[in-house]
Design a protein around this motif. Structure first.
Motif, mmCIF file in Angstrom:
data_model
loop_
_atom_site.group_PDB
_atom_site.id
_atom_site.type_symbol
_atom_site.label_atom_id
_atom_site.label_comp_id
_atom_site.label_asym_id
_atom_site.label_seq_id
_atom_site.Cartn_x
_atom_site.Cartn_y
_atom_site.Cartn_z
ATOM 1 N N LEU A 52 0.820 -1.211 0.000
ATOM 2 C CA LEU A 52 0.000 0.000 0.000
ATOM 3 C C LEU A 52 0.855 1.263 0.000
ATOM 4 C CD1 LEU A 52 -2.572 1.617 0.196
ATOM 5 C CD2 LEU A 52 -2.635 1.161 2.649
ATOM 6 N N ILE A 53 1.782 1.370 0.935
ATOM 7 C CA ILE A 53 2.614 2.570 1.006
ATOM 8 C C ILE A 53 3.523 2.672 -0.219
ATOM 9 C CG2 ILE A 53 4.474 3.697 2.294
ATOM 10 C CD1 ILE A 53 3.159 2.757 4.858
ATOM 11 N N GLY A 54 4.052 1.530 -0.668
ATOM 12 C CA GLY A 54 4.875 1.547 -1.869
ATOM 13 C C GLY A 54 4.093 2.014 -3.086
ATOM 14 N N GLY A 55 2.884 1.493 -3.267
ATOM 15 C CA GLY A 55 2.057 1.907 -4.399
ATOM 16 C C GLY A 55 1.631 3.355 -4.306
ATOM 17 N N SER A 56 1.403 3.845 -3.104
ATOM 18 C CA SER A 56 0.968 5.226 -2.920
ATOM 19 C C SER A 56 2.063 6.228 -3.251
ATOM 20 C CB SER A 56 0.495 5.445 -1.470
ATOM 21 O OG SER A 56 -0.604 4.616 -1.170
ATOM 22 N N SER A 57 3.316 5.770 -3.272
ATOM 23 C CA SER A 57 4.430 6.666 -3.576
ATOM 24 C C SER A 57 4.832 6.613 -5.047
ATOM 25 C CB SER A 57 5.649 6.310 -2.709
ATOM 26 O OG SER A 57 6.166 5.038 -3.085
ATOM 27 N N ALA A 58 4.127 5.818 -5.841
ATOM 28 C CA ALA A 58 4.552 5.573 -7.217
ATOM 29 C C ALA A 58 4.579 6.837 -8.060
ATOM 30 C CB ALA A 58 3.647 4.524 -7.867
ATOM 31 N N GLY A 59 3.646 7.755 -7.829
ATOM 32 C CA GLY A 59 3.562 8.942 -8.657
ATOM 33 C C GLY A 59 4.464 10.078 -8.225
ATOM 34 N N LEU A 60 5.331 9.854 -7.246
ATOM 35 C CA LEU A 60 6.190 10.919 -6.727
ATOM 36 C C LEU A 60 7.551 10.905 -7.408
ATOM 37 C CD1 LEU A 60 5.405 10.500 -2.918
ATOM 38 C CD2 LEU A 60 4.519 12.263 -4.447
ATOM 39 N N SER A 61 8.172 12.070 -7.468
ATOM 40 C CA SER A 61 9.530 12.176 -8.001
ATOM 41 C C SER A 61 10.520 11.661 -6.974
ATOM 42 C CB SER A 61 9.842 13.634 -8.338
ATOM 43 O OG SER A 61 9.834 14.423 -7.147
ATOM 44 N N GLY A 62 11.807 11.642 -7.327
ATOM 45 C CA GLY A 62 12.817 11.140 -6.399
ATOM 46 C C GLY A 62 12.833 11.879 -5.081
#
Length: 203
Positions: free
Chosen positions: A130-140
């Motif tokens: 969940l947390i990994g997928g929620s960060s997918a759209g973020l830049s580095g």
């Protein structure tokens, strides 16, 4: 909402749900037996899992643009379901069971805290998927800020729970308090899900 605050909010709303980690840390806090050690192990385990989720799963999705949207939508869908489950839980509130014996041996505390953290499928789903997928759209840089926020949530919650165990115990045993908390968690989950979807459609 900034990536750091989004990560902090998501981390807190996931971690305050009733679960074996919380019960264990609170029980050790009530007995004043290696409560800080229990909090340390749980915090370190969550840090490891969240880092794998954000820098592993999230970074992998970000490197594949076709999958970024899928990961973000999957995270939003899971948050909506999690929020709905929290609202359902508020209809039949339960309590955090702090009964039972606390562990006196530091080795036993470490082993038990690690098992509750690393062998719990629910915790693995929350932190890695969940947390990994929620960060997918973020830049580095945004992903690192999001990661810092989620890690901080674990450390603040577990150490706060261990230090304030005796003061928090009556509240944790109140069904009404958990009912209010479940509603707040549900609303927050839906708000974070809306933010994820809004970030996708924003030009």
């Amino acid at each position: 909402m900034s990536p750091f605050l989004r990560g902090l909010t998501l981390g807190l709303t996931l971690i305050v749900a009733i679960g074996p980690q919380n019960a264990f840390v609170l029980r050790q806090g009530l007995a004043r037996r290696h409560a800080l050690l229990a909090a340390l192990v749980c915090s370190l385990a969550d840090t490891l899992l969240v880092t794998v989720g954000v820098l592993g799963v999230g970074a992998f999705l970000a490197r594949h643009p076709a999958l970024t949207g899928v990961g973000t939508l999957a995270g939003a869908a899971f948050l909506l379901w999690y929020g709905w489950r929290s609202f359902q839980a508020a209809r039949t509130p339960s309590t955090l069971d702090t009964g039972g014996q606390s562990l006196a041996s530091p080795r036993a505390v470490i082993a038990t805290a690690a098992a509750f953290s690393l062998l719990n499928p629910h915790a693995l789903l929350d932190t890695v998927v969940l947390i990994g997928g929620s960060s997918a759209g973020l830049s580095g840089e945004g992903r690192r800020a999001f990661l810092l926020g989620t890690i901080l949530a674990s450390w603040v919650w577990f150490f706060g729970l261990s230090l304030a165990g005796r003061q928090l115990a009556p509240l944790m045993r109140s069904p009404r308090a958990w009912q209010v908390l479940d509603v707040l968690v549900g609303l927050t989950m839906w708000a974070v899900a809306a933010g994820l979807v809004r970030g996708m459609v924003r030009p």
